[in-house]
Design a protein around this motif. Structure first.
Motif, short mmCIF file in Angstrom:
data_model
loop_
_atom_site.label_atom_id
_atom_site.label_comp_id
_atom_site.label_asym_id
_atom_site.label_seq_id
_atom_site.Cartn_x
_atom_site.Cartn_y
_atom_site.Cartn_z
N GLY A 242 9.47 -6.96 -1.00
CA GLY A 242 10.38 -6.38 -1.98
C GLY A 242 9.76 -5.28 -2.82
N ASP A 243 8.43 -5.18 -2.81
CA ASP A 243 7.76 -4.12 -3.55
C ASP A 243 7.81 -2.81 -2.78
N GLU A 244 7.57 -1.71 -3.49
CA GLU A 244 7.46 -0.39 -2.87
C GLU A 244 6.09 0.20 -3.19
N THR B 180 10.41 3.89 -8.59
CA THR B 180 11.56 3.07 -8.98
C THR B 180 11.04 1.81 -9.67
N GLU B 181 11.98 0.94 -10.03
CA GLU B 181 11.57 -0.32 -10.67
C GLU B 181 10.83 -1.22 -9.69
N LYS B 182 10.92 -0.92 -8.38
CA LYS B 182 10.24 -1.73 -7.38
C LYS B 182 8.83 -1.23 -7.05
N THR B 183 8.48 -0.06 -7.55
CA THR B 183 7.18 0.53 -7.21
C THR B 183 6.04 -0.29 -7.79
N LYS B 184 5.08 -0.62 -6.94
CA LYS B 184 3.95 -1.45 -7.37
C LYS B 184 2.63 -0.68 -7.34
#
Length: 370
Positions: free
Chosen positions: A76-78, A122-126
């Motif tokens: 789910g992470d980017e 984005t909010e998913k960027t890790k």
């Protein structure tokens, strides 16, 4: 006179007695897994990079994978990275169930364009993975500012860039983690596979060491789903012999690069775009990569003349069939796609002879009718 991309035989002859001595020492000790040679190399590489920890692992691909997992990258992470790189960079991201988010490159250095990164967050960027392609570091100052602003980890993929610097700082000093490959043809190459993670992050170091031994600590007690990815003691011994020569070999590469550039500009001219070392960078020239029109035709012509060349890389990751599900299409990253059609890496290694370089350039000139 045939000219290979890399010739490791002369290098071996120059260190043969040292190599055979350390190999005999390993065999005699019968300590083959995570012994004193691995510990020494981990210490010396970490010190060389001005960081606290070195963690040896099976290869450069595993180094990226383990580093990302140790940073908590998961499904789910980017992870933002460049499409103009070897498969390992993107492959490590997807193996963890995360999604690679590609951005375009700086057409001068071939490295990730820092001005394209922020719009991809984005909010998913890790995390962000800049790749120090061909031996030149990406613009880590700009990338670090962006990462700090958005609280993102940075994994420097330095498989081709051991010894490279950016404004006086070496690989690993900017990022959360940096990863190396010791594939035989690398500037610091083993006689088989090998890799390393370097970091100042104590937690990442501890977790990485656990992951590389099946996720166990203590032995036979598993709290992490890890891998069998240990740097071999024999390979570490070889690398310990080679490591003291690394900077001298790097200077020789830089000399060869300067000769190529001078000859190409003088004899071939505008048909060839030579590499540019960005201000503040110390380029270690793992590859000497030119840009040309009629690249494929030139490569075929040089092959007929006994001159080896390579294309790194002919198909960017965003267009690879395995990443079709990501939805990228041709035209998404113009600078990357143009580079993939024009880049050609010429023979490059410390022992390359002047007459060999002169032949390479003469044949390129001949192809373009000079």
């Amino acid at each position: 006179m045939k000219i290979p991309m890399v010739d490791l035989s002369e290098q071996y002859q120059s260190i043969k007695s040292e190599v055979l001595e350390v190999l005999d020492s390993v065999m005699s000790s019968s300590s083959f897994i995570l012994g004193e040679n691995v510990k020494k190399l981990e210490h010396d590489i970490a010190k060389f990079n001005n960081v606290a920890h070195g963690i040896g692992c099976g290869n450069g691909s595993d180094a990226i994978l383990i580093a990302l997992q140790a940073l908590g990258v998961t499904k789910g992470d980017e992870v933002i990275t460049t499409s103009f790189t070897f498969f390992s960079t993107g492959g490590a991201i997807t193996r963890l169930g995360a999604t690679p988010v590609y951005v375009d490159i700086d057409p001068v250095t071939f490295n990730i364009d820092p001005n394209k990164i922020e719009e991809a967050i984005t909010e998913k960027t890790k995390a962000i993975i800049p790749v120090h392609l061909y031996g030149q570091m990406a613009d880590m100052e700009k990338i670090s500012v962006i990462a700090n602003k958005h609280n993102l980890a940075v994994v420097e993929d330095a498989a081709q860039a051991i010894g490279a610097k950016h404004n006086g700082k070496t690989v690993g000093e900017f990022g959360t983690v940096a990863t190396y490959s010791f594939f035989p043809t690398k500037n610091l190459g083993a006689y088989g596979d090998g890799g390393m993670i370097v970091t100042n992050d104590d937690k990442v170091a501890v977790i990485s060491r656990i992951i590389r031994v099946h996720g166990s600590k203590p032995k036979y007690y598993h709290y992490v789903n890890g891998y069998n990815s240990r740097l071999d003691e024999i390979q570490a011994a070889v690398l310990n012999v080679k490591f003291p020569h690394l900077e001298r070999w790097g200077e020789l590469r830089r000399e060869k690069a300067s000769i190529y550039t001078s000859l190409l500009k003088k004899i071939v001219g505008e048909e060839v775009i030579t590499p540019v070392e960005k201000e503040g960078n110390y380029h270690v020239f793992h590859q000497y990569t030119i840009r040309v029109e009629k690249r494929n035709e030139l490569q075929s012509y040089l092959k007929e003349e006994g001159i080896a060349t390579m294309v790194y890389y002919p198909l960017p990751l965003h267009l690879q069939p395995v990443f079709k599900n990501l939805g990228y299409k041709e035209g998404d990253f113009p600078a990357t796609e143009k580079a993939a059609k024009e880049v050609l890496s010429l023979p490059m290694y410390p022992e390359l002879k002047l007459e060999q370089q002169e032949k390479v350039v003469a044949k390129i000139a001949e192809f373009y009718g000079k």
